[in-house]
Design a protein around this motif. Structure first.
Motif, PDB file in Angstrom:
ATOM      1  N   UNK A 132      13.246   7.873 -21.074  1.00  0.00           N
ATOM      2  CA  UNK A 132      14.187   7.166 -20.162  1.00  0.00           C
ATOM      3  C   UNK A 132      14.377   7.452 -18.916  1.00  0.00           C
ATOM      4  N   UNK A 133      14.524   8.722 -18.299  1.00  0.00           N
ATOM      5  CA  UNK A 133      14.470   9.209 -17.149  1.00  0.00           C
ATOM      6  C   UNK A 133      13.183   8.939 -16.430  1.00  0.00           C
ATOM      7  N   UNK A 134      12.114   9.301 -17.135  1.00  0.00           N
ATOM      8  CA  UNK A 134      10.548   9.037 -16.524  1.00  0.00           C
ATOM      9  C   UNK A 134      10.324   7.542 -16.458  1.00  0.00           C
ATOM     10  N   UNK A 135      10.939   6.708 -17.356  1.00  0.00           N
ATOM     11  CA  UNK A 135      10.675   5.195 -17.323  1.00  0.00           C
ATOM     12  C   UNK A 135      11.408   4.568 -15.987  1.00  0.00           C
ATOM     13  N   UNK A 136      12.748   5.066 -15.779  1.00  0.00           N
ATOM     14  CA  UNK A 136      13.653   4.647 -14.683  1.00  0.00           C
ATOM     15  C   UNK A 136      12.855   5.149 -13.455  1.00  0.00           C
ATOM     16  N   UNK A 137      12.551   6.278 -13.312  1.00  0.00           N
ATOM     17  CA  UNK A 137      12.111   7.024 -12.077  1.00  0.00           C
ATOM     18  C   UNK A 137      10.830   6.470 -11.641  1.00  0.00           C
ATOM     19  N   UNK A 138       9.737   6.441 -12.525  1.00  0.00           N
ATOM     20  CA  UNK A 138       8.581   5.819 -11.989  1.00  0.00           C
ATOM     21  C   UNK A 138       8.779   4.445 -11.650  1.00  0.00           C
ATOM     22  N   UNK A 139       9.484   3.783 -12.317  1.00  0.00           N
ATOM     23  CA  UNK A 139       9.521   2.341 -11.873  1.00  0.00           C
ATOM     24  C   UNK A 139      10.465   2.488 -10.383  1.00  0.00           C
TER      25      UNK A 139
END
Length: 360
Positions: free
Chosen positions: A307-314
Motif C-alpha cells: 500500500x505504501x509503494x502503491x501510494x508513493x509511486x503514484x
C-alpha cells in the motif's frame, strides 16, 4: 551457504516473465479489464503451455512437481505483469488433493489440473478472513448449503475446494446441482471474484480437517505476498524511470531531493519483503514448524508495504499517475485487493498472535 534462489529458479521466473510479456501485455490486460465476458482463455492457454497449470502437481500425474518456492516465484512474475490468471486455485487445488484427497480423487483430478483442462478455485475465505454478509457454508450428509465469497477465478472453475464453517474441506464439481455463481464487484479489474451459492450441493469430503485448511491458508498467504511483491516492484521501477525522464523547472524531477527520498523509501521498505517471502515459501516445504508464522509475517508485511509503494509511486507520477494511459492503476488496485485477500494485515497479525500464544 547460499541464501538466494537457484539459477534454475531464476531462469524459470525470467522465462515466465518473457512469456507473460507476449501473452499478457498491458494492452491485453486493459482489454480483459474492459470486457466482463472476456475469460482470458488465450492467456490461460499460454500459461498451461508453459507448464504453470501443473507447477505443484507431481510428475506421475503429469505435472512439474515443483515446490511452493517455485510457485511463489511464478506468482511474483504474475503480479509484476498484472496477469489475469487464477493462480491461487492453480496451486491450492492440487495441494488440497495431495494432502486430503483419496487415491481415486487424485487420479481423476490431478492430471486434468496439470494439463490446464480444469482450473480449480479455493473457496476458503470465510474461516480464515472472517465471514461477511452472512456468508458461510455448512455441510450435512454430503451436501453443502450456504455462501462463499471472494473466490478468485470462481466464475469459470471446473473444480471447487470449499471450506465449511468448521474448517473441513470439500470437493465440489463445477457442474454440481445446486451451485450458482455470481460475479462480485471488486476494485481489481485483472482478477474476477465469485460469490458461490450452494443449495444442497453434492460434495465429496477431503480428509485433514482444520489442519489441512491451515496448510492451504499458509500457501495462500505466501502466494498473495509474492504477487504483491511483484506488483510493488514494478510500481517502484516505473516511478524511478518516470523520475529520470520527467522534467520540471528545466530539471528532471529525479534530481530533486524530495523525489529521491520518496524512491529511496520505497526501495528500503520493499527489499526486506523479498527475503521474507522467499523464506516463507521455503519454510512451507522444508521448515513446517515455522511455516505458519512466516507466512503470516510475509502476508502482513507485504500488505502494508504494498500500500505504501502503491501510494508513493503514484505520487511520484503526479497527475499522470491516475490516468488510464499509463495503466499504473492496474498495479495499484491489484495491491489493494491483495491486502484483503485471505485477511487484511490486522486479521493476519491476530492469527499470528494466536499461533504464538500471545492472544486467546
Amino acid at each position: 551457504m547460499d541464501f538466494s534462489i537457484t539459477a534454475d529458479q531464476r531462469m524459470m521466473q525470467e522465462s515466465l516473465a518473457r512469456t507473460l510479456a507476449e501473452a499478457s501485455s498491458l494492452d491485453r490486460v486493459r482489454k480483459f479489464a474492459g470486457d466482463l465476458t472476456d475469460q482470458g482463455g488465450d492467456i490461460w492457454r499460454a500459461m498451461a503451455d508453459f507448464g504453470l497449470a501443473g507447477i505443484v502437481v507431481p510428475e506421475e500425474h503429469g505435472g512439474l512437481g515443483l515446490s511452493l518456492l517455485d510457485a511463489a516465484l511464478a506468482s511474483e512474475a504474475l503480479g509484476a505483469a498484472v496477469a489475469p490468471v487464477p493462480f491461487m486455485g492453480v496451486v491450492l487445488g492440487p495441494l488440497a488433493l495431495l494432502r486430503g484427497g483419496s487415491a481415486a480423487q487424485q487420479a481423476e483430478w490431478l492430471p486434468k489440473l496439470a494439463s490446464g483442462q480444469v482450473v480449480a478455485v479455493a473457496a476458503i475465505s470465510e474461516p480464515i478472513a472472517g465471514a461477511r454478509d452472512g456468508a458461510g457454508v455448512t455441510a450435512t450428509d454430503g451436501k453443502l448449503s450456504g455462501k462463499a465469497l471472494f473466490a478468485p477465478g470462481g466464475m469459470a472453475s471446473g473444480l471447487l475446494i470449499v471450506a465449511d464453517r468448521t474448517g473441513s474441506l470439500h470437493l465440489v464439481r463445477g457442474d454440481a446441482a445446486g451451485l450458482t455463481r455470481s460475479l462480485m464487484k471488486g476494485i481489481d479489474e485483472t482478477r474476477r471474484l465469485a460469490e458461490l451459492d450452494f443449495d444442497n450441493t453434492p460434495a465429496e469430503p477431503l480428509s485433514g480437517g482444520p489442519e489441512l485448511l491451515a496448510r492451504l491458508r499458509d500457501a495462500g498467504w505466501v502466494l498473495v505476498a509474492a504477487d504483491s511483491l511483484g506488483a510493488a516492484q514494478v510500481m517502484l521501477d516505473k516511478a524511478v524511470a518516470y523520475a529520470k525522464e520527467r522534467r520540471q523547472f528545466d530539471r528532471v524531477i529525479g534530481s530533486f531531493q524530495a523525489v529521491k527520498h520518496m524512491c529511496a523509501e520505497m526501495a528500503a521498505e520493499l527489499e526486506p519483503c523479498r527475503s521474507l517471502v522467499w523464506y516463507a515459501a521455503y519454510a512451507f516445504d522444508s521448515a513446517p514448524a515455522e511455516a505458519s508464522l512466516m507466512a503470516a509475517h510475509a502476508k502482513a508485511l507485504t500488505s502494508e508495504v504494498g500500500r505504501f509503494v502503491a501510494r508513493t509511486a503514484t505520487e511520484v507520477h503526479g497527475g499522470m499517475g491516475i490516468t488510464d494511459l499509463l495503466g499504473l492503476h492496474f498495479w495499484f488496485k491489484r495491491l489493494g485487493l491483495n491486502r484483503q485477500l485471505l485477511g487484511g494485515p490486522e486479521r493476519v497479525r491476530e492469527i499470528a498472535a494466536r499461533l504464538q500464544g500471545l492472544a486467546a
